[in-house]
Write an enzyme that holds these catalytic residues in place. Structure first.
Site, PDB file in Angstrom:
ATOM      1  N   SER A  23       0.737  -1.242   0.038  1.00 52.35           N
ATOM      2  CA  SER A  23       0.139  -0.141   0.058  1.00 52.35           C
ATOM      3  C   SER A  23       0.782   1.086   0.004  1.00 52.35           C
ATOM      4  O   SER A  23       1.655   1.322   0.746  1.00 52.35           O
ATOM      5  CB  SER A  23      -0.709  -0.133   1.188  1.00 52.35           C
ATOM      6  OG  SER A  23      -1.371   1.253   1.506  1.00 52.35           O
ATOM      7  N   HIS A  41      -1.251  -1.289  -4.374  1.00 51.36           N
ATOM      8  CA  HIS A  41      -2.528  -0.726  -3.906  1.00 51.36           C
ATOM      9  C   HIS A  41      -2.564   0.752  -3.381  1.00 51.36           C
ATOM     10  O   HIS A  41      -1.522   1.241  -2.751  1.00 51.36           O
ATOM     11  CB  HIS A  41      -2.541  -1.568  -2.522  1.00 51.36           C
ATOM     12  CG  HIS A  41      -3.958  -1.497  -1.738  1.00 51.36           C
ATOM     13  ND1 HIS A  41      -4.984  -2.503  -1.940  1.00 51.36           N
ATOM     14  CD2 HIS A  41      -4.050  -0.717  -0.666  1.00 51.36           C
ATOM     15  CE1 HIS A  41      -6.071  -1.736  -1.407  1.00 51.36           C
ATOM     16  NE2 HIS A  41      -5.575  -1.080  -0.340  1.00 51.36           N
ATOM     17  N   ASP A  45      -4.577   3.723  -2.022  1.00 54.42           N
ATOM     18  CA  ASP A  45      -5.650   3.921  -1.333  1.00 54.42           C
ATOM     19  C   ASP A  45      -6.223   5.427  -1.456  1.00 54.42           C
ATOM     20  O   ASP A  45      -5.363   6.268  -1.133  1.00 54.42           O
ATOM     21  CB  ASP A  45      -5.256   3.835   0.343  1.00 54.42           C
ATOM     22  CG  ASP A  45      -5.026   2.660   0.905  1.00 54.42           C
ATOM     23  OD1 ASP A  45      -6.145   1.717   0.602  1.00 54.42           O
ATOM     24  OD2 ASP A  45      -3.929   2.293   1.142  1.00 54.42           O
ATOM     25  N   MET A 104      -8.751   8.276  -0.501  1.00 53.57           N
ATOM     26  CA  MET A 104     -10.001   8.669   0.457  1.00 53.57           C
ATOM     27  C   MET A 104     -10.238  10.063   0.371  1.00 53.57           C
ATOM     28  O   MET A 104      -9.549  10.793  -0.123  1.00 53.57           O
ATOM     29  CB  MET A 104      -9.004   8.585   1.839  1.00 53.57           C
ATOM     30  CG  MET A 104      -8.345   7.323   2.067  1.00 53.57           C
ATOM     31  SD  MET A 104      -7.558   7.474   3.579  1.00 53.57           S
ATOM     32  CE  MET A 104      -6.725   5.964   3.608  1.00 53.57           C
ATOM     33  N   HIS A 146      -7.976   1.232  -4.367  1.00 54.02           N
ATOM     34  CA  HIS A 146      -9.073   1.020  -3.297  1.00 54.02           C
ATOM     35  C   HIS A 146      -9.887   2.288  -2.987  1.00 54.02           C
ATOM     36  O   HIS A 146      -9.256   3.373  -2.347  1.00 54.02           O
ATOM     37  CB  HIS A 146      -8.204   0.484  -1.984  1.00 54.02           C
ATOM     38  CG  HIS A 146      -9.120   0.369  -0.852  1.00 54.02           C
ATOM     39  ND1 HIS A 146      -8.622   0.091   0.588  1.00 54.02           N
ATOM     40  CD2 HIS A 146     -10.637   0.392  -0.799  1.00 54.02           C
ATOM     41  CE1 HIS A 146      -9.638  -0.108   1.256  1.00 54.02           C
ATOM     42  NE2 HIS A 146     -10.804  -0.094   0.566  1.00 54.02           N
ATOM     43  N   MET A 179     -12.134   4.393  -1.322  1.00 48.56           N
ATOM     44  CA  MET A 179     -12.552   4.931   0.025  1.00 48.56           C
ATOM     45  C   MET A 179     -13.594   6.419  -0.145  1.00 48.56           C
ATOM     46  O   MET A 179     -12.954   7.121   0.396  1.00 48.56           O
ATOM     47  CB  MET A 179     -11.902   4.934   1.084  1.00 48.56           C
ATOM     48  CG  MET A 179     -11.264   3.596   1.427  1.00 48.56           C
ATOM     49  SD  MET A 179     -10.009   3.418   2.499  1.00 48.56           S
ATOM     50  CE  MET A 179      -8.678   3.342   1.287  1.00 48.56           C
ATOM     51  N   MET A 221     -11.571  -5.985   4.828  1.00 48.95           N
ATOM     52  CA  MET A 221     -10.858  -5.077   5.707  1.00 48.95           C
ATOM     53  C   MET A 221     -10.659  -5.578   7.016  1.00 48.95           C
ATOM     54  O   MET A 221     -11.652  -6.202   7.602  1.00 48.95           O
ATOM     55  CB  MET A 221     -11.579  -3.555   5.906  1.00 48.95           C
ATOM     56  CG  MET A 221     -11.913  -2.616   4.773  1.00 48.95           C
ATOM     57  SD  MET A 221     -10.062  -2.207   3.976  1.00 48.95           S
ATOM     58  CE  MET A 221      -9.334  -1.420   5.313  1.00 48.95           C
ATOM     59  N   ASP A 260      -6.807  -6.412   4.011  1.00 42.35           N
ATOM     60  CA  ASP A 260      -5.995  -5.238   4.140  1.00 42.35           C
ATOM     61  C   ASP A 260      -6.264  -4.490   5.398  1.00 42.35           C
ATOM     62  O   ASP A 260      -7.482  -4.363   5.893  1.00 42.35           O
ATOM     63  CB  ASP A 260      -6.918  -4.082   3.000  1.00 42.35           C
ATOM     64  CG  ASP A 260      -6.275  -2.939   2.660  1.00 42.35           C
ATOM     65  OD1 ASP A 260      -5.327  -2.604   3.391  1.00 42.35           O
ATOM     66  OD2 ASP A 260      -6.842  -1.845   2.225  1.00 42.35           O
TER      67      ASP A 260
HETATM   68  C1  DX5 Z   1      -6.560   1.719   5.179  1.00 40.09           C
HETATM   69  C2  DX5 Z   1      -5.995   1.206   3.946  1.00 40.09           C
HETATM   70  C3  DX5 Z   1      -5.011   0.281   4.149  1.00 40.09           C
HETATM   71  C4  DX5 Z   1      -3.780   0.542   4.681  1.00 40.09           C
HETATM   72  C5  DX5 Z   1      -2.962  -0.420   5.085  1.00 40.09           C
HETATM   73  O1  DX5 Z   1      -7.755   2.512   4.907  1.00 40.09           O
HETATM   74  O2  DX5 Z   1      -7.163   0.728   3.216  1.00 40.09           O
HETATM   75  O3  DX5 Z   1      -4.537  -0.117   2.612  1.00 40.09           O
HETATM   76  O4  DX5 Z   1      -2.815   1.682   3.807  1.00 40.09           O
HETATM   77  O5  DX5 Z   1      -1.850   0.010   5.973  1.00 40.09           O
HETATM   78  P1  DX5 Z   1      -1.089  -0.976   7.008  1.00 40.09           P
HETATM   79  O6  DX5 Z   1      -0.745  -2.053   6.211  1.00 40.09           O
HETATM   80  O7  DX5 Z   1      -0.115   0.008   7.506  1.00 40.09           O
HETATM   81  O8  DX5 Z   1      -2.010  -1.427   8.082  1.00 40.09           O
HETATM   82 ZN    ZN Z   2      -6.664  -0.149   1.207  1.00 46.43          ZN
END
Ligand code: DX5
Ligand code: ZN
Length: 219
Positions: A11, A35, A37, A39, A68, A70, A139, A177
């Site tokens: 990620s 990956h 993220d 947001m 991903h 969000m 998740m 994840d």
């Molecule tokens: C959280 C993200 C994850 C995050 C994982 O909302 O979806 O992908 O980056 O990070 P770690 O591996 O540090 O928990």
């Molecule tokens: Zn993620």
């Protein structure tokens, strides 16, 4: 021993954003995908990055880019993410209780499609849609931040999802994840996950290549 079929998806959220090209270069030959993220500050209480970062990362790697999302309105941006260079997207069932439209639009655009499910959402919420997905994302932390502690309670749901996939003779990827490290990784794989997202456990380590081997259970 974790089977070699396990895919590692670092990620980018945990990478050094001032040196993204170098960060990707140090892991590129050792993982199966990236990956990303995204947001929006609405679905989750945090804002990360959007299309410009996907576009920039696309120029520095041949790895599949798995976004991903969000966000509260993912369908509005599927085309933009495709154009930015995304290969696949995950949308949350908590945002779209019926993700059929998102699924169909993704297929038209040539995007791989996953439904993502929060720790407290039951597998039953996504069950009617699994057949149309290339991947399921479970998740193992509340979405919004990297570096959180793995929630063990999600493992039975991973087992349930794996059984469902096998019972229906599908080859759907099962991604986990949040809070994945060498210890939790082996439990995720034992429960049936085959795609491990890891931010802190990869980019947060000095030797990321060694960290990836540890996630695969190779050392
Ligand atoms: C959280 C993200 C994850 C995050 C994982 O909302 O979806 O992908 O980056 O990070 P770690 O591996 O540090 O928990
Ligand atoms: Zn993620």
């Amino acid at each position: 021993m974790i089977p070699s079929a396990v895919k590692i998806a670092p990620s980018l959220l945990a990478a050094d954003f001032a040196n993204l090209g170098e960060e990707v270069a140090r892991i590129e030959d050792h993982v199966e995908m990236l990956h990303l993220d995204v947001m929006d500050g609405h679905f989750v209480p945090n804002i990360s990055f959007g299309m410009p970062v996907v576009t920039a990362v696309r120029t520095v790697t041949r790895l599949p880019l798995d976004c991903h999302l969000m966000t509260t309105n993912p369908v509005d941006y599927l085309e933009d993410f495709r154009q930015a260079g995304a290969d696949s997207v995950s949308v949350h069932i908590e945002v779209l209780p019926d993700p059929t439209k998102a699924m169909e639009r993704s297929a038209e655009l040539g995007l791989g499609f996953a439904v993502a499910i929060n720790p407290s959402t039951p597998f039953a919420a996504i069950e009617p849609f699994v057949e149309g997905c290339s991947m399921i994302l479970v998740m193992s932390v509340e979405p919004g931040f990297g570096g959180q502690e793995f929630i063990d309670d999600v493992l039975p749901k991973v087992e349930q999802a794996r059984s469902w996939i096998e019972d229906h003779q599908l080859d759907t990827d099962l991604q986990i994840d949040g809070g994945v490290d060498p210890d939790t990784a082996s439990r995720c794989v034992a429960a049936g996950a085959n795609v491990l997202v890891a931010g802190s456990a990869v980019f947060g380590q000095d030797d990321s290549v060694e960290a990836i081997r540890r996630l695969r259970g190779e050392t």
